[in-house]
Design a protein around this motif. Structure first.
Motif, PDB file in Angstrom:
ATOM      1  N   GLU A  64       3.261  31.861  57.053  1.00  0.00           N
ATOM      2  CA  GLU A  64       2.423  30.710  56.697  1.00  0.00           C
ATOM      3  C   GLU A  64       1.251  31.130  55.820  1.00  0.00           C
ATOM      4  O   GLU A  64       0.944  30.483  54.810  1.00  0.00           O
ATOM      5  N   SER A  65       0.614  32.238  56.202  1.00  0.00           N
ATOM      6  CA  SER A  65      -0.537  32.719  55.431  1.00  0.00           C
ATOM      7  C   SER A  65      -0.120  33.166  54.033  1.00  0.00           C
ATOM      8  O   SER A  65      -0.793  32.860  53.042  1.00  0.00           O
ATOM      9  N   GLU A  66       0.997  33.893  53.938  1.00  0.00           N
ATOM     10  CA  GLU A  66       1.437  34.399  52.628  1.00  0.00           C
ATOM     11  C   GLU A  66       1.903  33.263  51.718  1.00  0.00           C
ATOM     12  O   GLU A  66       1.676  33.304  50.501  1.00  0.00           O
ATOM     13  N   GLU A  67       2.535  32.249  52.302  1.00  0.00           N
ATOM     14  CA  GLU A  67       2.906  31.077  51.491  1.00  0.00           C
ATOM     15  C   GLU A  67       1.674  30.339  51.001  1.00  0.00           C
ATOM     16  O   GLU A  67       1.616  29.888  49.852  1.00  0.00           O
ATOM     17  N   ALA A  68       0.664  30.223  51.858  1.00  0.00           N
ATOM     18  CA  ALA A  68      -0.566  29.535  51.465  1.00  0.00           C
ATOM     19  C   ALA A  68      -1.279  30.286  50.350  1.00  0.00           C
ATOM     20  O   ALA A  68      -1.800  29.675  49.408  1.00  0.00           O
ATOM     21  N   ILE A  69      -1.310  31.615  50.436  1.00  0.00           N
ATOM     22  CA  ILE A  69      -1.932  32.429  49.383  1.00  0.00           C
ATOM     23  C   ILE A  69      -1.180  32.253  48.070  1.00  0.00           C
ATOM     24  O   ILE A  69      -1.785  32.107  46.999  1.00  0.00           O
ATOM     25  N   SER A  70       0.151  32.243  48.157  1.00  0.00           N
ATOM     26  CA  SER A  70       0.973  32.051  46.962  1.00  0.00           C
ATOM     27  C   SER A  70       0.694  30.698  46.313  1.00  0.00           C
ATOM     28  O   SER A  70       0.480  30.600  45.099  1.00  0.00           O
ATOM     29  N   ASN A  71       0.682  29.653  47.136  1.00  0.00           N
ATOM     30  CA  ASN A  71       0.435  28.307  46.603  1.00  0.00           C
ATOM     31  C   ASN A  71      -0.950  28.201  45.986  1.00  0.00           C
ATOM     32  O   ASN A  71      -1.115  27.591  44.918  1.00  0.00           O
ATOM     33  N   ALA A  72      -1.942  28.791  46.663  1.00  0.00           N
ATOM     34  CA  ALA A  72      -3.316  28.726  46.136  1.00  0.00           C
ATOM     35  C   ALA A  72      -3.414  29.451  44.799  1.00  0.00           C
ATOM     36  O   ALA A  72      -4.055  28.963  43.858  1.00  0.00           O
ATOM     37  N   ASN A  73      -2.783  30.613  44.697  1.00  0.00           N
ATOM     38  CA  ASN A  73      -2.804  31.354  43.424  1.00  0.00           C
ATOM     39  C   ASN A  73      -2.103  30.586  42.313  1.00  0.00           C
ATOM     40  O   ASN A  73      -2.582  30.540  41.168  1.00  0.00           O
ATOM     41  N   ARG A  74      -0.952  29.988  42.636  1.00  0.00           N
ATOM     42  CA  ARG A  74      -0.230  29.220  41.619  1.00  0.00           C
ATOM     43  C   ARG A  74      -1.044  28.020  41.156  1.00  0.00           C
ATOM     44  O   ARG A  74      -1.160  27.744  39.955  1.00  0.00           O
ATOM     45  N   LEU A  75      -1.634  27.315  42.125  1.00  0.00           N
ATOM     46  CA  LEU A  75      -2.434  26.141  41.772  1.00  0.00           C
ATOM     47  C   LEU A  75      -3.660  26.528  40.946  1.00  0.00           C
ATOM     48  O   LEU A  75      -4.015  25.819  39.992  1.00  0.00           O
ATOM     49  N   LEU A  76      -4.300  27.648  41.299  1.00  0.00           N
ATOM     50  CA  LEU A  76      -5.465  28.095  40.525  1.00  0.00           C
ATOM     51  C   LEU A  76      -5.063  28.438  39.091  1.00  0.00           C
ATOM     52  O   LEU A  76      -5.797  28.135  38.143  1.00  0.00           O
ATOM     53  N   ARG A  77      -3.907  29.065  38.948  1.00  0.00           N
ATOM     54  CA  ARG A  77      -3.436  29.386  37.594  1.00  0.00           C
ATOM     55  C   ARG A  77      -3.126  28.109  36.812  1.00  0.00           C
ATOM     56  O   ARG A  77      -3.502  27.975  35.637  1.00  0.00           O
TER      57      ARG A  77
END
Length: 491
Positions: A64-77
């Motif tokens: 859950e944490s790693e998916e959230a980090i991935s989504n946050a990074n993608r959205l920030l980009r």
């Protein structure tokens, strides 16, 4: 004159009510479009998970944490890209607004001068001039001059109104762009907060799970299950891709058949219209022939005329038959194209979000020419033993966390989510049943259904899924079987 003076009258506009920006509308539409394929892939992942034991994996705690980090990074980009584009739009609108303002100021000066000159001239109207009894040549000259002036005024006035409308439109666009920038800034703040929170959470979890993760990495059974999981995923994805490719081909055939039916119906309608026109023309020709015969019979009944000078009979002059006024200038008949009967198809178009984005054979032609997906050091090669466990089905490239991972060739993203053993995982379909696989990513920058070109950033390297070192796990598969990437990629 009143029309000219009205241009200079302006009224304060009421404050606009809060509105939904174009960006928000497009995001909602995009999410609706993706919903179908997201649901299919979620079901596919659940099916893959059902085939393995329910044994708990320490890395699952990080999912859950790693998916959230991935989504946050993608959205920030994505937000950074949107912000750059919107700033460029704002700058362009500002420059356009300046140009329009300068043009409007110049046009207002011209109108002011025309108004002043018209006032000084006494605003002599046309009726008064015509009734003045002055020299007709002078009256004609003055009337022409007044017509030129009126045309110039009307043209200038129309141009000014157009520019004022453009200013209002630009103002609305600029306001929408500013609102979008505010939205983006707010979303960036939210995503950065999420990112920091999830990074701290993951760091705490890693600290508490480090021993369990180290033990599970050594288990031969775990590595074999990872391989089985990947094989199951690729097999199910291949079937789904094939189904959607067939659906795309069927949809194309249907559209081509529909276009052919319409073309055939149009051609039939044209031929029918031409046949009717030819029949009407033939009927008119028959009518004229009958009229000629009637007139000839009537002429034969009349006594022949005699030339008074010679006494000779004068032959009868043929009576011309009146032509049908629409014979030669008949407007062309417009063919009424009958709509072909609708085919019995499903009301919803087939979901072809995963249909291949590359033509057949394109990927094969790139063999040996592909660039490495990430810059780093090759740490494990295809076929090498993983300790006492199974051999590597791909390659592991050590790379700094956050390093850009790029697609080795063009294609379409068919899977982009977290999976046990591989962390944040992304798969790209290149057509001809070839897939490239990128695992252990920190963030996934593309989503399922996205078309990508060779060299496009699709992820950032990391150590998700319980991996010990930061880097990228990379595979190439053909018809479900792993192939040596060294024969395809220049490392």
């Amino acid at each position: 004159m009143c029309a000219l003076l009205a241009v200079f009258t302006c009224s304060a506009a009421a404050a606009p009510a809060p509105r939904q920006t174009e960006r928000s509308k497009q995001k909602v539409l995009a999410e609706k479009t993706r919903a179908g394929i997201q649901q299919k892939l979620a079901e596919l992942k659940r099916e893959v998970s059902k085939t393995e034991s329910e044994r708990e994996d320490a890395a699952d705690t990080l999912a859950e944490s790693e998916e959230a980090i991935s989504n946050a990074n993608r959205l920030l980009r994505d937000l950074a890209s949107e912000q750059s584009e919107t700033n460029a739009t704002v700058a362009e609108l500002a420059a356009s607004q300046e140009r329009l303002a300068a043009t409007i100021a110049s046009q207002k000066q011209q109108l002011s001068r025309l108004l002043r000159e018209q006032y000084v001239a006494g605003n002599e109207d046309r009726i008064k001039l015509l009734l003045s009894g002055d020299n007709p040549n002078r009256i004609n000259r003055d009337l022409q001059l007044m017509a030129y002036v009126s045309k110039a005024q009307a043209k200038l006035l129309g141009s000014l109104h157009g520019n004022l409308a453009a200013v209002a439109s630009n103002r609305d666009k600029a306001e929408n762009a500013r609102e979008e920038l505010n939205e983006i800034a707010q979303e960036e703040r939210e995503q950065k907060a999420v990112l920091e929170k999830e990074k701290a959470r993951r760091a705490a979890l890693l600290g508490s799970l480090s021993n369990r993760l180290a033990e599970q990495r050594k288990e031969i059974g775990g590595l074999e299950r990872d391989e089985q999981r990947m094989a199951g995923l690729v097999d199910k994805l291949s079937k789904l891709i094939k189904e959607q490719a067939e659906a795309a081909a069927a949809e194309q055939r249907r559209q081509e058949a529909l276009a052919a039916a319409r073309a055939k119906a149009a051609e039939q309608a044209r031929l029918l219209a031409e046949a009717k026109k030819a029949e009407r023309k033939a009927e008119r020709e028959r009518q004229r022939e009958r009229e000629r015969e009637r007139l000839a019979r009537e002429a034969a009944k009349k006594p022949p005329k005699v030339d008074p000078r010679t006494g000779a009979k004068i032959p009868p002059v043929p009576v011309p038959v009146p032509m049908d006024p629409i014979d030669d200038d008949e407007p062309p008949v417009v063919a009424q194209t009958p709509e072909p009967k609708p085919e019995p198809v499903a009301p919803r178009k087939p979901d072809i979000a995963l249909a291949p984005a590359m033509p057949e054979g394109a990927f094969v032609s790139l063999r040996g020419k592909l660039r490495a997906p990430v810059s780093g050091k090759l740490a494990a090669r295809f076929g090498a033993k993983r300790g006492s466990g199974p051999s590597w089905k791909g390659m592991f490239i050590k790379a700094d966390e956050g390093s850009e991972v790029r697609a080795v060739a063009g294609g379409r993203v068919v899977f982009a989510r977290w999976m046990r053993g591989f962390g944040n995982l992304i798969l790209v379909d290149h057509g001809s049943e070839y897939l490239s696989i990128y695992g252990n990513n920190q963030a996934l920058l593309k989503r399922e259904g996205d078309a990508v070109k060779g060299g496009d950033p699709i992820a950032s390297a990391g150590n998700t899924g319980g991996n010990e070192e930061s880097g990228l796990y990379f595979e190439i598969r053909h018809k479900g079987a792993a192939v040596d990437p060294a024969g395809w990629v220049n490392f």
